[in-house]
Design a protein around this motif. Structure first.
Motif, PDB file in Angstrom:
ATOM      1  N   ASP A 161       0.853  -1.269  -0.179  1.00  0.00           N
ATOM      2  CA  ASP A 161      -0.007   0.070   0.109  1.00  0.00           C
ATOM      3  C   ASP A 161       0.744   1.243  -0.201  1.00  0.00           C
ATOM      4  N   PHE A 162       2.175   1.230   0.690  1.00  0.00           N
ATOM      5  CA  PHE A 162       3.082   2.431   0.485  1.00  0.00           C
ATOM      6  C   PHE A 162       4.249   1.932   1.465  1.00  0.00           C
ATOM      7  N   ILE A 163       5.389   2.581   1.017  1.00  0.00           N
ATOM      8  CA  ILE A 163       6.549   2.558   1.604  1.00  0.00           C
ATOM      9  C   ILE A 163       6.750   3.764   2.594  1.00  0.00           C
ATOM     10  N   ALA A 164       7.158   3.496   3.727  1.00  0.00           N
ATOM     11  CA  ALA A 164       7.466   4.662   4.725  1.00  0.00           C
ATOM     12  C   ALA A 164       8.971   4.461   5.083  1.00  0.00           C
ATOM     13  N   SER A 165       9.679   5.931   4.729  1.00  0.00           N
ATOM     14  CA  SER A 165      11.030   5.869   5.153  1.00  0.00           C
ATOM     15  C   SER A 165      11.416   6.784   5.829  1.00  0.00           C
ATOM     16  N   HIS A 166      12.318   6.592   7.226  1.00  0.00           N
ATOM     17  CA  HIS A 166      12.921   7.632   8.012  1.00  0.00           C
ATOM     18  C   HIS A 166      13.680   8.302   7.225  1.00  0.00           C
ATOM     19  N   GLY A 167      14.564   7.829   6.406  1.00  0.00           N
ATOM     20  CA  GLY A 167      15.724   8.500   5.821  1.00  0.00           C
ATOM     21  C   GLY A 167      16.806   8.321   6.618  1.00  0.00           C
ATOM     22  N   HIS A 168      17.787   9.173   6.358  1.00  0.00           N
ATOM     23  CA  HIS A 168      19.035   9.036   7.337  1.00  0.00           C
ATOM     24  C   HIS A 168      19.273  10.497   7.842  1.00  0.00           C
ATOM     25  N   THR A 169      19.179  10.779   9.190  1.00  0.00           N
ATOM     26  CA  THR A 169      19.341  12.014   9.688  1.00  0.00           C
ATOM     27  C   THR A 169      20.892  12.505   9.639  1.00  0.00           C
ATOM     28  N   ILE A 170      21.084  13.433   9.037  1.00  0.00           N
ATOM     29  CA  ILE A 170      22.406  14.258   8.763  1.00  0.00           C
ATOM     30  C   ILE A 170      22.710  15.497   9.548  1.00  0.00           C
ATOM     31  N   LEU A 171      21.496  16.499   9.839  1.00  0.00           N
ATOM     32  CA  LEU A 171      21.482  17.656  10.347  1.00  0.00           C
ATOM     33  C   LEU A 171      20.244  17.435  11.524  1.00  0.00           C
ATOM     34  N   HIS A 172      20.722  17.721  12.765  1.00  0.00           N
ATOM     35  CA  HIS A 172      19.496  17.657  13.941  1.00  0.00           C
ATOM     36  C   HIS A 172      19.965  19.094  14.908  1.00  0.00           C
ATOM     37  N   GLN A 173      19.379  19.972  14.559  1.00  0.00           N
ATOM     38  CA  GLN A 173      19.368  21.174  15.732  1.00  0.00           C
ATOM     39  C   GLN A 173      18.103  22.089  15.725  1.00  0.00           C
ATOM     40  N   PRO A 174      17.229  21.126  16.259  1.00  0.00           N
ATOM     41  CA  PRO A 174      15.835  21.834  16.299  1.00  0.00           C
ATOM     42  C   PRO A 174      15.806  23.322  17.043  1.00  0.00           C
ATOM     43  N   ALA A 175      16.837  23.417  17.857  1.00  0.00           N
ATOM     44  CA  ALA A 175      16.695  24.931  18.647  1.00  0.00           C
ATOM     45  C   ALA A 175      16.907  25.902  17.597  1.00  0.00           C
ATOM     46  N   LYS A 176      17.572  25.676  16.362  1.00  0.00           N
ATOM     47  CA  LYS A 176      18.078  26.602  15.468  1.00  0.00           C
ATOM     48  C   LYS A 176      16.648  26.331  14.332  1.00  0.00           C
ATOM     49  N   GLY A 177      15.749  25.403  14.437  1.00  0.00           N
ATOM     50  CA  GLY A 177      14.999  24.972  13.502  1.00  0.00           C
ATOM     51  C   GLY A 177      15.311  24.145  12.163  1.00  0.00           C
ATOM     52  N   ILE A 178      16.383  23.529  12.475  1.00  0.00           N
ATOM     53  CA  ILE A 178      17.339  22.855  11.626  1.00  0.00           C
ATOM     54  C   ILE A 178      17.063  21.369  11.838  1.00  0.00           C
ATOM     55  N   THR A 179      16.719  20.430  10.915  1.00  0.00           N
ATOM     56  CA  THR A 179      16.507  18.911  10.831  1.00  0.00           C
ATOM     57  C   THR A 179      16.587  18.642   9.460  1.00  0.00           C
ATOM     58  N   LEU A 180      17.565  17.486   9.161  1.00  0.00           N
ATOM     59  CA  LEU A 180      17.619  17.019   7.765  1.00  0.00           C
ATOM     60  C   LEU A 180      17.615  15.535   7.516  1.00  0.00           C
ATOM     61  N   GLN A 181      16.909  14.891   7.091  1.00  0.00           N
ATOM     62  CA  GLN A 181      17.008  13.233   6.722  1.00  0.00           C
ATOM     63  C   GLN A 181      16.982  13.285   5.482  1.00  0.00           C
ATOM     64  N   ILE A 182      18.277  12.727   4.852  1.00  0.00           N
ATOM     65  CA  ILE A 182      18.239  12.529   3.409  1.00  0.00           C
ATOM     66  C   ILE A 182      17.728  11.384   2.972  1.00  0.00           C
ATOM     67  N   GLY A 183      17.303  11.061   1.569  1.00  0.00           N
ATOM     68  CA  GLY A 183      16.749  10.209   0.918  1.00  0.00           C
ATOM     69  C   GLY A 183      15.312  10.621   0.079  1.00  0.00           C
ATOM     70  N   ASP A 184      15.768  11.061  -1.033  1.00  0.00           N
ATOM     71  CA  ASP A 184      14.598  11.755  -1.669  1.00  0.00           C
ATOM     72  C   ASP A 184      13.568  10.910  -1.709  1.00  0.00           C
ATOM     73  N   GLY A 185      12.187  11.130  -1.406  1.00  0.00           N
ATOM     74  CA  GLY A 185      11.289  10.429  -1.528  1.00  0.00           C
ATOM     75  C   GLY A 185      10.418  10.326  -2.969  1.00  0.00           C
ATOM     76  N   GLN A 186      10.761  11.155  -3.744  1.00  0.00           N
ATOM     77  CA  GLN A 186      10.485  10.806  -5.155  1.00  0.00           C
ATOM     78  C   GLN A 186      11.243  10.114  -6.116  1.00  0.00           C
ATOM     79  N   THR A 187      12.695  10.089  -5.639  1.00  0.00           N
ATOM     80  CA  THR A 187      13.302   8.878  -6.407  1.00  0.00           C
ATOM     81  C   THR A 187      13.053   7.664  -5.591  1.00  0.00           C
TER      82      THR A 187
END
Length: 357
Positions: free
Chosen positions: A92-118
């Motif tokens: 029915d679907f694939i659910a991906s966490h990706g891989h966390t590269i940056l996580h600084q929530p106090a600065k409003g930053i979080t990045l999990q790579i792994g492009d969903g469209q790809t």
């Protein structure tokens, strides 16, 4: 009520870089606790990928954009092979966490790579991913995300403890689910085991033979993060700024570092679960039997471990579950956990288009 079966593939990559966890799971959408992990496996990273992901925190914006697409291709191809290997028909679907590269929530930053469209294009499947960004935009930590699964799938336990790159915990307090990162675990232990040419310290044997450095232990336990109240979360950046310099200043013997850090982890965890035997413990750190012994000793509890499949794949399972909740437009991110302004349904959908694999 009739069963409404939903079939999903969940993907998880943790900070300890031990590989990509995949599960093929069947849920009853009318009774979430009725689930089955049908197939599961971990695909190890190549040395090249492991080295790239370790260094990616220092990449430029352009380099991260390229890495996001390349990692999406990797995930897409890994899932494609997983589907072929087990001859999976219904998804029915694939659910991906990706891989966390940056996580600084106090600065409003979080990045999990792994492009969903790809991923969607390569697998020809609907994909839901990017579960953290919306929470950070709503003022939350963007982590941890697993506690909604603890709440709805594993509520028979008083505590749900995960021992991965970081240890995190989830529990009910005054009718609200509370969860937070406790301390680093494998992200530190594996780093120093690597210095001995090992992927990890099997069963904690090297740690068990090391000498406890009392000065280092005291200073680790005194770090200000441990006095902060939740919601709170940790990232690689924090470890690089606070843990590694402290260890390298006070101890050079790897076995003593491992011994001391295991004790540190056990103390921090026992501060929360002491005296309570109703603890579900999962994650790769469970296989560090010396660490489990020290946690049991400091907590004064008897630890009963779940089956290996749940130990290894609980997080991938729960990301599949987060995808199910998002698909049904149900809350999958709890403000009591992350500190966001509201409970919400997080994640982005991507749909298949034809591209070259």
């Amino acid at each position: 009520m009739n069963k409404k079966e939903v079939f999903s593939i969940g993907l998880m990559s943790g900070t300890s870089l031990d590989g990509i966890d995949l599960v093929y799971v069947k849920f009853d959408a009318n009774n979430y606790k009725d689930f089955e992990i049908i197939y599961a496996e971990t695909i190890s990273y190549t040395d090249v990928w492991k080295n790239t992901l370790q260094k990616a925190i220092h990449f430029s914006s352009d380099e991260l954009a390229i890495l996001n697409n390349d990692y999406g291709k990797l995930l897409g191809n890994v899932v494609h092979r997983f589907i072929d290997k087990f001859q999976i028909q219904k998804i029915d679907f694939i659910a991906s966490h990706g891989h966390t590269i940056l996580h600084q929530p106090a600065k409003g930053i979080t990045l999990q790579i792994g492009d969903g469209q790809t991923i969607a294009a390569i697998t020809n499947q609907k994909v839901v991913c990017d579960f953290r960004t919306q929470d950070v935009k709503l003022g939350g930590q963007g982590a941890p995300l697993v506690p909604i699964g603890d709440e709805l799938l594993f509520s028979d336990f008083d505590f749900c403890l995960n021992l991965g790159g970081f240890s995190n915990i989830s529990f009910k307090k005054e009718d609200k689910r509370i969860a937070f990162d406790i301390c680093p675990v494998n992200i530190v232990l594996n780093f120093y085991a690597n210095k001995l040419g090992l992927e990890y310290d099997t069963s904690g044997k090297i740690a068990s033979e090391g000498k406890l450095n009392e000065t280092l232990l005291k200073q680790l336990n005194a770090l200000t993060f441990y006095q902060q109240k939740p919601p709170k979360s940790l990232g690689l950046e924090w470890v690089q700024e606070n843990i590694f310099p402290l260890i390298d200043e006070l101890e050079t013997d790897v076995s003593s570092i491992l011994r001391t850090f295991v004790e540190h982890v056990a103390i921090q965890i026992s501060n929360i679960i002491i005296g309570n035997n109703s603890v579900l413990i999962t994650g790769g750190g469970v296989f560090n039997s010396f660490l489990i012994e020290r946690i049991a000793d400091h907590s004064n509890i008897k630890i009963k471990l779940p089956n290996t499949k749940l130990i290894n794949f609980k997080e991938a399972l729960i990301f599949a579950f987060l995808g199910l909740l998002k698909t049904d437009n149900q809350v999958n991110c709890l403000s009591s956990v992350t500190g966001a302004s509201i409970d919400h349904s997080s994640g982005e959908f991507f749909y298949p288009i034809l591209v070259n694999k």
